[in-house]
Design a protein around this motif. Structure first.
Motif, PDB file in Angstrom:
ATOM      1  N   THR A  63       0.214  -1.104   0.069  1.00  0.00           N
ATOM      2  CA  THR A  63       0.401  -0.054  -0.117  1.00  0.00           C
ATOM      3  C   THR A  63       1.015   1.202  -0.099  1.00  0.00           C
ATOM      4  O   THR A  63       1.965   1.337   0.143  1.00  0.00           O
ATOM      5  CB  THR A  63      -1.063   0.183   1.488  1.00  0.00           C
ATOM      6  N   ASP A  64      -0.043   2.221   0.237  1.00  0.00           N
ATOM      7  CA  ASP A  64       1.122   3.702   0.211  1.00  0.00           C
ATOM      8  C   ASP A  64       1.581   3.888   1.392  1.00  0.00           C
ATOM      9  O   ASP A  64       0.983   2.922   2.097  1.00  0.00           O
ATOM     10  CB  ASP A  64      -0.264   5.254  -0.164  1.00  0.00           C
ATOM     11  N   GLY A  65       2.818   4.146   1.988  1.00  0.00           N
ATOM     12  CA  GLY A  65       3.414   4.195   2.826  1.00  0.00           C
ATOM     13  C   GLY A  65       2.505   5.025   4.084  1.00  0.00           C
ATOM     14  O   GLY A  65       3.359   4.353   4.891  1.00  0.00           O
ATOM     15  N   LEU A  66       2.393   6.199   3.792  1.00  0.00           N
ATOM     16  CA  LEU A  66       1.522   6.916   4.494  1.00  0.00           C
ATOM     17  C   LEU A  66      -0.298   7.090   4.895  1.00  0.00           C
ATOM     18  O   LEU A  66      -0.266   6.656   4.181  1.00  0.00           O
ATOM     19  CB  LEU A  66       1.609   8.953   3.989  1.00  0.00           C
ATOM     20  N   CYS A  67      -0.744   6.928   6.176  1.00  0.00           N
ATOM     21  CA  CYS A  67      -1.645   6.983   6.766  1.00  0.00           C
ATOM     22  C   CYS A  67      -2.226   7.848   6.027  1.00  0.00           C
ATOM     23  O   CYS A  67      -1.631   9.238   5.643  1.00  0.00           O
ATOM     24  CB  CYS A  67      -1.358   6.930   8.280  1.00  0.00           C
ATOM     25  N   THR A  68      -3.340   7.923   5.376  1.00  0.00           N
ATOM     26  CA  THR A  68      -4.263   8.575   4.722  1.00  0.00           C
ATOM     27  C   THR A  68      -5.098   9.902   5.760  1.00  0.00           C
ATOM     28  O   THR A  68      -5.583  10.956   5.405  1.00  0.00           O
ATOM     29  CB  THR A  68      -5.274   8.248   3.834  1.00  0.00           C
ATOM     30  N   HIS A  69      -4.613   9.699   7.489  1.00  0.00           N
ATOM     31  CA  HIS A  69      -5.484  10.263   8.402  1.00  0.00           C
ATOM     32  C   HIS A  69      -4.466  11.977   8.482  1.00  0.00           C
ATOM     33  O   HIS A  69      -4.800  13.097   8.084  1.00  0.00           O
ATOM     34  CB  HIS A  69      -5.937   9.819   9.337  1.00  0.00           C
ATOM     35  N   GLU A  70      -2.921  10.936   9.038  1.00  0.00           N
ATOM     36  CA  GLU A  70      -2.376  12.322   9.036  1.00  0.00           C
ATOM     37  C   GLU A  70      -0.617  11.723   8.402  1.00  0.00           C
ATOM     38  O   GLU A  70       0.020  12.372   9.130  1.00  0.00           O
ATOM     39  CB  GLU A  70      -2.148  12.760   9.951  1.00  0.00           C
ATOM     40  N   HIS A  71      -0.952  11.185   7.690  1.00  0.00           N
ATOM     41  CA  HIS A  71       0.725  10.462   6.638  1.00  0.00           C
ATOM     42  C   HIS A  71       1.613  10.458   8.210  1.00  0.00           C
ATOM     43  O   HIS A  71       2.680  10.623   7.901  1.00  0.00           O
ATOM     44  CB  HIS A  71       0.975  11.781   6.561  1.00  0.00           C
ATOM     45  N   ALA A  72       1.621   9.498   9.266  1.00  0.00           N
ATOM     46  CA  ALA A  72       2.188   8.934   9.914  1.00  0.00           C
ATOM     47  C   ALA A  72       2.583   7.561   9.105  1.00  0.00           C
ATOM     48  O   ALA A  72       1.904   7.613   8.028  1.00  0.00           O
ATOM     49  CB  ALA A  72       1.866   8.168  10.929  1.00  0.00           C
ATOM     50  N   HIS A  73       3.415   7.050   9.309  1.00  0.00           N
ATOM     51  CA  HIS A  73       4.650   5.649   8.232  1.00  0.00           C
ATOM     52  C   HIS A  73       3.848   4.649   9.068  1.00  0.00           C
ATOM     53  O   HIS A  73       4.224   4.389  10.056  1.00  0.00           O
ATOM     54  CB  HIS A  73       6.457   6.119   8.450  1.00  0.00           C
ATOM     55  N   LEU A  74       3.136   4.197   8.136  1.00  0.00           N
ATOM     56  CA  LEU A  74       1.968   2.776   8.070  1.00  0.00           C
ATOM     57  C   LEU A  74       3.030   1.539   8.673  1.00  0.00           C
ATOM     58  O   LEU A  74       2.900   1.098   9.720  1.00  0.00           O
ATOM     59  CB  LEU A  74       1.718   2.516   7.505  1.00  0.00           C
ATOM     60  N   ALA A  75       4.687   1.424   8.080  1.00  0.00           N
ATOM     61  CA  ALA A  75       5.798   0.763   9.049  1.00  0.00           C
ATOM     62  C   ALA A  75       5.549   0.750  10.339  1.00  0.00           C
ATOM     63  O   ALA A  75       6.597   0.095  10.611  1.00  0.00           O
ATOM     64  CB  ALA A  75       6.696   0.836   7.479  1.00  0.00           C
ATOM     65  N   GLU A  76       5.844   1.953  10.408  1.00  0.00           N
ATOM     66  CA  GLU A  76       5.554   2.204  11.948  1.00  0.00           C
ATOM     67  C   GLU A  76       4.576   1.298  12.659  1.00  0.00           C
ATOM     68  O   GLU A  76       5.133   1.969  13.643  1.00  0.00           O
ATOM     69  CB  GLU A  76       6.721   3.529  12.491  1.00  0.00           C
TER      70      GLU A  76
END
Ligand code: FES
Length: 106
Positions: A41-54
């Motif tokens: 998926t895209d790596g950034l959360c669609t809410h406030e752009h945190a890195h989902l890999a973390e």
């Protein structure tokens, strides 16, 4: 047209794990599901752009590290608020021990 890019080795991600992959100015998250499949998926959360890999993988969901919203990483669909906008997903191909993603495809 597909643009396959090598994201990582299959050994880079434990089952129920997630791996960050940066390509140019884009960032992706690659997931290894509990049933042995890989997803992207895209790596950034669609809410406030945190890195989902973390974040933390639980079954087929990724929990965002910032506000603990969650998505089904197979479909990108949000499953836990405050996440409410779907993540873009990418096709994945596994070949010769490497994980490739189609960075143009959906
Ligand atoms: Fe991901 Fe808020 S940044 S839930």
């Amino acid at each position: 047209m597909a643009t396959l890019v090598r994201a990582c080795s299959v050994d880079d991600i434990e089952e129920e794990g997630v791996h960050r992959f940066d390509h140019g100015d884009r960032t992706f998250a690659i997931y290894h599901s509990p049933d042995g499949e890989f997803f992207a998926t895209d790596g950034l959360c669609t809410h406030e752009h945190a890195h989902l890999a973390e974040g933390i993988v639980d079954g087929h969901e990724i929990e965002c590290p910032l506000h603990f919203g969650a998505f089904d990483y197979r479909s990108g669909i949000p499953t836990v608020a405050p996440a409410c906008v779907a993540l873009k997903t990418y096709s994945v191909k596994v070949e010769d021990g490497s994980v490739f993603i189609d960075i143009d495809g959906g």
